[in-house]
Design an enzyme around this catalytic site. Structure first.
Site, PDB file in Angstrom:
ATOM      1  N   GLU A 241       0.776  -1.245   0.242  1.00 44.27           N
ATOM      2  CA  GLU A 241       0.011  -0.036   0.012  1.00 44.27           C
ATOM      3  C   GLU A 241       0.921   1.105   0.058  1.00 44.27           C
ATOM      4  O   GLU A 241       0.672   2.282  -0.559  1.00 44.27           O
ATOM      5  CB  GLU A 241      -0.973   0.046   1.092  1.00 44.27           C
ATOM      6  N   GLU A 242       1.861   1.241   0.863  1.00 40.62           N
ATOM      7  CA  GLU A 242       2.987   2.177   0.927  1.00 40.62           C
ATOM      8  C   GLU A 242       3.318   2.728  -0.421  1.00 40.62           C
ATOM      9  O   GLU A 242       3.487   3.660  -0.886  1.00 40.62           O
ATOM     10  CB  GLU A 242       4.061   2.084   1.753  1.00 40.62           C
ATOM     11  N   ARG A 243       3.663   1.585  -1.236  1.00 38.46           N
ATOM     12  CA  ARG A 243       4.451   1.713  -2.638  1.00 38.46           C
ATOM     13  C   ARG A 243       3.383   2.401  -3.782  1.00 38.46           C
ATOM     14  O   ARG A 243       3.823   3.051  -4.434  1.00 38.46           O
ATOM     15  CB  ARG A 243       5.141   0.544  -2.959  1.00 38.46           C
ATOM     16  N   ALA A 246       2.746   5.949  -2.830  1.00 38.96           N
ATOM     17  CA  ALA A 246       3.754   6.655  -3.274  1.00 38.96           C
ATOM     18  C   ALA A 246       3.690   6.888  -4.714  1.00 38.96           C
ATOM     19  O   ALA A 246       4.018   7.988  -5.182  1.00 38.96           O
ATOM     20  CB  ALA A 246       5.224   6.219  -3.021  1.00 38.96           C
TER      21      ALA A 246
END
Ligand code: FAD
Length: 384
Positions: A241-243, A246
């Protein structure tokens, strides 16, 4: 990914908030090298924007991941990278594992206030001696009665100087490095937690990046997220999810950078014509826009697969890699056409040049993304 009326509603609400309550203060917050996270998050919480994909029981809206992607994209309208990053940490980096695997009590204590904007969270994975190689972290959480006693240090932690809690990755046992870790929720006012240092950076100026020490920090074992020994796995899931976030967040800032360069070069006259009228310039800008729209395609495709329940490790890594590459090439190419103005500090293009450089390093460096993609392509040599 289909953009619905509901997505557009979120875009409108967030854009208005950015225009009225964030952008007027960005230059001041960048110069001060900090921004009032509690104040900004409280307003975002009131607008219902900190829990789009989180369970309704804890104040979220239980929407699918496309809404996070649209929010990340819209945050690209903020005139700096630091504030979107701080918000992204709260919504998509330090809370996904807690929301998915945390106990009800843990979610009431830490997730609900994070969604309401009453608490600021942060994620503690990296350490002075370990960043890319997450498995080699040294922080330990040893059992003592019903508690864990945590010792170690976390480095580069976004939001950590203002945060109310940190989701800490720590070694909770000996043994295989992928199976001996747990995620533990640590209130930042627990005795033994020291905000040891604010780290000065070349970009993301308004973001607080801290070095945090843990000296015999005692928290109940009930603060562990999910099962013991699953922390590495949970963190790898959380990274997806972070990637994706981003990569989505890069799109609008890149497009704005191109648009502002068009405006500037159209006005600027050299050798009797506008800079923009040189074919090398407008062709380059057309090429860059094509690249950014390809990134959007990649992000939307990865998001569709994620929503459909597929493993998107490879796709999220490709999207993250592509966005990081573009965050280096687009501002660099645009800055060239601004001449000396591009080389000044208070210029949107030079700010993106500095802020965007982080993307190839943090949240998994470009080389880490290439390693993951190679692994999924079955071309990564086995380590002996
Ligand atoms: C502003 C900022 C904010 C951050 N926020 C957070 C946060 O909130 N929480 C958190 O936990 N961490 C955070 N980080 C840490 C960030 O995720 C790490 O910096 C990153 O993972 C790289 O780790 P490292 O700095 O230890 O570099 P290292 O691991 O020492 O790597 C150095 C370089 O080696 C290269 N490299 C890495 N792997 C390979 C490979 N397989 N093959 C070839 N070359 C390779 C890369 O070029 C890499 O940049 C942040 C960092 C910064 C700078």
């Amino acid at each position: 990914m289909l953009i619905t009326h509901e997505h557009e509603e979120i875009q409108r609400t967030l854009k208005r908030f950015i225009d009225e309550e964030i952008n007027p203060h960005v230059d001041e917050w960048e110069a001060a090298e900090e921004f009032p996270a509690h104040q900004v998050f409280k307003r975002l919480g009131e607008l219902g924007l900190l829990g789009l994909t989180k369970p309704a029981d804890y104040g979220g809206m239980a929407l699918d991941y496309s809404y996070s992607v649209i929010m990340a994209e819209t945050l690209g309208h903020v005139n700096c990278g630091a504030i979107p990053m701080a918000i992204g940490v709260q919504t998509d980096m330090c809370t996904p594992a807690l929301a998915r695997f945390g106990s009800d009590a843990l979610k009431r204590q830490f997730l609900a206030p994070a969604i309401a904007g009453d608490m600021v969270g942060c994620i503690g994975v990296s350490e002075p001696g370990a960043g890319s190689d997450v498995a080699s972290i040294k922080t330990t959480a040893k059992k003592s009665g019903d508690d864990y006693v945590i010792n170690g240090a976390k480095m580069w932690i976004t939001n950590s100087l203002q945060a109310d809690w940190m989701c800490v990755l720590a070694n909770t046992s000996e043994g295989a490095a992928h199976k001996n870790k747990s995620l533990i929720m640590v209130p930042m006012n627990t005795p033994g937690v020291t905000r040891a240092k604010k780290i000065r950076k070349i970009g993301m100026m308004a973001s607080d990046t801290g070095l945090i020490h843990f000296d015999d920090v005692r928290v109940p074992q009930s603060h562990r997220v999910g099962e013991e020994g699953m922390g590495f796995t949970y963190q790898m899931m959380q990274f997806q999810e972070e990637r994706l976030w981003a990569a989505a967040n890069a799109i609008q800032g890149l497009l704005n950078c191109i648009e502002e360069t068009i405006t500037y070069t159209r006005e600027r006259q050299i050798f009797g014509a506008s800079v923009l009228d040189n074919q090398v310039v407008h062709f380059k800008l057309a090429e860059l826009k094509t690249e950014v729209e390809s990134l959007r395609g990649l992000v939307y495709m990865a998001t569709e697969k994620y929503i459909a329940g597929q493993d998107v490790t490879e796709w999220a890594s490709m999207a993250k890699l592509k966005s990081s590459r573009l965050l280096r090439t687009v501002p660099d190419a645009c800055m060239q056409y601004w001449g000396g103005m591009g080389y000044t500090w208070d210029n949107r293009v030079s700010r993106l040049y500095r802020d965007g450089r982080l993307a190839s390093i943090a949240g998994g460096a470009d080389e880490v993304m290439l390693g993951i993609i190679s692994k999924y392509m079955h071309i990564l040599p086995a380590r002996g």
